[in-house]
Design a protein around this motif. Structure first.
Motif, PDB file in Angstrom:
ATOM      1  N   ARG A  45       0.813  -1.224   0.000  1.00 46.90           N
ATOM      2  CA  ARG A  45       0.000   0.000   0.000  1.00 46.90           C
ATOM      3  C   ARG A  45       0.847   1.276   0.000  1.00 46.90           C
ATOM      4  N   THR A  46       1.947   1.252  -0.756  1.00 45.45           N
ATOM      5  CA  THR A  46       2.813   2.426  -0.834  1.00 45.45           C
ATOM      6  C   THR A  46       2.204   3.520  -1.704  1.00 45.45           C
ATOM      7  N   TRP A  47       1.221   3.170  -2.534  1.00 45.69           N
ATOM      8  CA  TRP A  47       0.519   4.145  -3.351  1.00 45.69           C
ATOM      9  C   TRP A  47      -0.857   3.581  -3.685  1.00 45.69           C
ATOM     10  N   SER A  48      -1.755   4.450  -4.055  1.00 44.35           N
ATOM     11  CA  SER A  48      -3.075   4.006  -4.497  1.00 44.35           C
ATOM     12  C   SER A  48      -3.716   5.075  -5.355  1.00 44.35           C
ATOM     13  N   ARG A  49      -4.678   4.660  -6.159  1.00 42.39           N
ATOM     14  CA  ARG A  49      -5.481   5.591  -6.938  1.00 42.39           C
ATOM     15  C   ARG A  49      -6.844   4.938  -7.143  1.00 42.39           C
ATOM     16  N   SER A  50      -7.834   5.758  -7.385  1.00 43.69           N
ATOM     17  CA  SER A  50      -9.182   5.228  -7.539  1.00 43.69           C
ATOM     18  C   SER A  50     -10.003   6.129  -8.443  1.00 43.69           C
ATOM     19  N   VAL A  51     -11.131   5.585  -8.901  1.00 40.71           N
ATOM     20  CA  VAL A  51     -12.028   6.318  -9.785  1.00 40.71           C
ATOM     21  C   VAL A  51     -13.406   5.656  -9.723  1.00 40.71           C
ATOM     22  N   ILE A  52     -14.416   6.402 -10.068  1.00 40.37           N
ATOM     23  CA  ILE A  52     -15.774   5.869 -10.190  1.00 40.37           C
ATOM     24  C   ILE A  52     -16.015   5.550 -11.667  1.00 40.37           C
ATOM     25  N   LEU A  53     -16.550   4.374 -11.922  1.00 34.58           N
ATOM     26  CA  LEU A  53     -16.920   3.985 -13.287  1.00 34.58           C
ATOM     27  C   LEU A  53     -18.432   3.837 -13.324  1.00 34.58           C
ATOM     28  N   ASP A  54     -19.090   4.693 -14.103  1.00 34.76           N
ATOM     29  CA  ASP A  54     -20.530   4.605 -14.310  1.00 34.76           C
ATOM     30  C   ASP A  54     -20.777   4.048 -15.699  1.00 34.76           C
ATOM     31  N   CYS A  55     -21.639   3.045 -15.771  1.00 36.00           N
ATOM     32  CA  CYS A  55     -22.006   2.460 -17.058  1.00 36.00           C
ATOM     33  C   CYS A  55     -23.515   2.526 -17.206  1.00 36.00           C
ATOM     34  N   PRO A  56     -24.013   3.124 -18.250  1.00 35.36           N
ATOM     35  CA  PRO A  56     -23.258   3.778 -19.308  1.00 35.36           C
ATOM     36  C   PRO A  56     -22.635   5.078 -18.812  1.00 35.36           C
ATOM     37  N   PRO A  57     -21.497   5.454 -19.407  1.00 39.96           N
ATOM     38  CA  PRO A  57     -20.810   6.671 -18.962  1.00 39.96           C
ATOM     39  C   PRO A  57     -21.589   7.932 -19.302  1.00 39.96           C
ATOM     40  N   GLY A  58     -21.416   8.944 -18.464  1.00 43.10           N
ATOM     41  CA  GLY A  58     -22.054  10.243 -18.690  1.00 43.10           C
ATOM     42  C   GLY A  58     -21.266  11.066 -19.697  1.00 43.10           C
ATOM     43  N   ALA A  59     -21.612  12.338 -19.810  1.00 44.78           N
ATOM     44  CA  ALA A  59     -20.962  13.238 -20.769  1.00 44.78           C
ATOM     45  C   ALA A  59     -19.479  13.416 -20.459  1.00 44.78           C
ATOM     46  N   GLU A  60     -19.135  13.582 -19.186  1.00 47.65           N
ATOM     47  CA  GLU A  60     -17.738  13.727 -18.784  1.00 47.65           C
ATOM     48  C   GLU A  60     -17.442  12.697 -17.703  1.00 47.65           C
ATOM     49  N   PRO A  61     -17.223  11.449 -18.108  1.00 51.69           N
ATOM     50  CA  PRO A  61     -17.019  10.395 -17.114  1.00 51.69           C
ATOM     51  C   PRO A  61     -15.704  10.578 -16.358  1.00 51.69           C
ATOM     52  N   PRO A  62     -15.692  10.241 -15.052  1.00 54.09           N
ATOM     53  CA  PRO A  62     -14.457  10.352 -14.290  1.00 54.09           C
ATOM     54  C   PRO A  62     -13.406   9.321 -14.722  1.00 54.09           C
ATOM     55  N   HIS A  63     -13.837   8.172 -15.239  1.00 53.12           N
ATOM     56  CA  HIS A  63     -12.896   7.145 -15.707  1.00 53.12           C
ATOM     57  C   HIS A  63     -12.432   7.534 -17.105  1.00 53.12           C
ATOM     58  N   PRO A  64     -11.118   7.625 -17.353  1.00 56.52           N
ATOM     59  CA  PRO A  64     -10.627   8.105 -18.649  1.00 56.52           C
ATOM     60  C   PRO A  64     -10.953   7.196 -19.832  1.00 56.52           C
TER      61      PRO A  64
END
Length: 132
Positions: A45-64
């Motif tokens: 656990r020296t680093w971490s990152r996270s994101v929300i994935l909504d399906c279907p994605p919205g206009a500006e989804p947080p997941h790239p």
């Protein structure tokens, strides 16, 4: 990072990952919506990152790569162990990465976690889902 800071970061990640996800209501006549909290953490656990994935994605989804990630999960019928990934060669380096998904998938609660030998193996196995 100090041991105390690492402890608090790990505690926060655990708290967020274990929090119940908000219910996502699909539009009438559409496929069931999914909302997943995706997280990746490095060795010890020296680093971490996270994101929300909504399906279907919205206009500006947080997941790239939301569209590709949603398509991959749909292809696997919501079973993250069944992702087809994008197989490619990886080194035998041991630098474990742990990934998790918490939330709602295919209208059912989901909690999934897996550790891979390194980030390359994770990427080859999960494809676009954990590319953020």
């Amino acid at each position: 990072m100090t041991p105390r800071a690492a402890f608090f970061a790990a505690a926060l990640l655990t708290l967020v990952a274990s929090a119940p996800a908000a219910a996502v209501q699909p539009a009438e006549g559409s496929a069931p919506a999914r909302s997943l909290y995706l997280a990746i953490s490095g060795s010890e656990r020296t680093w971490s990152r996270s994101v929300i994935l909504d399906c279907p994605p919205g206009a500006e989804p947080p997941h790239p790569r939301a569209r590709a990630a949603c398509d991959a999960i749909t292809w696997a019928r919501g079973d993250l162990d069944a992702l087809r990934g994008e197989p490619h060669a990886c080194t035998m380096e041991l630098d474990p990465v742990t990934v998790s998904a918490t939330g709602r998938g295919q209208s059912a609660p989901k909690a999934w976690r897996k550790t891979y030998a390194n980030a390359c193996v994770m990427d080859a196995t999960t494809g676009p889902v954990f590319r953020f």
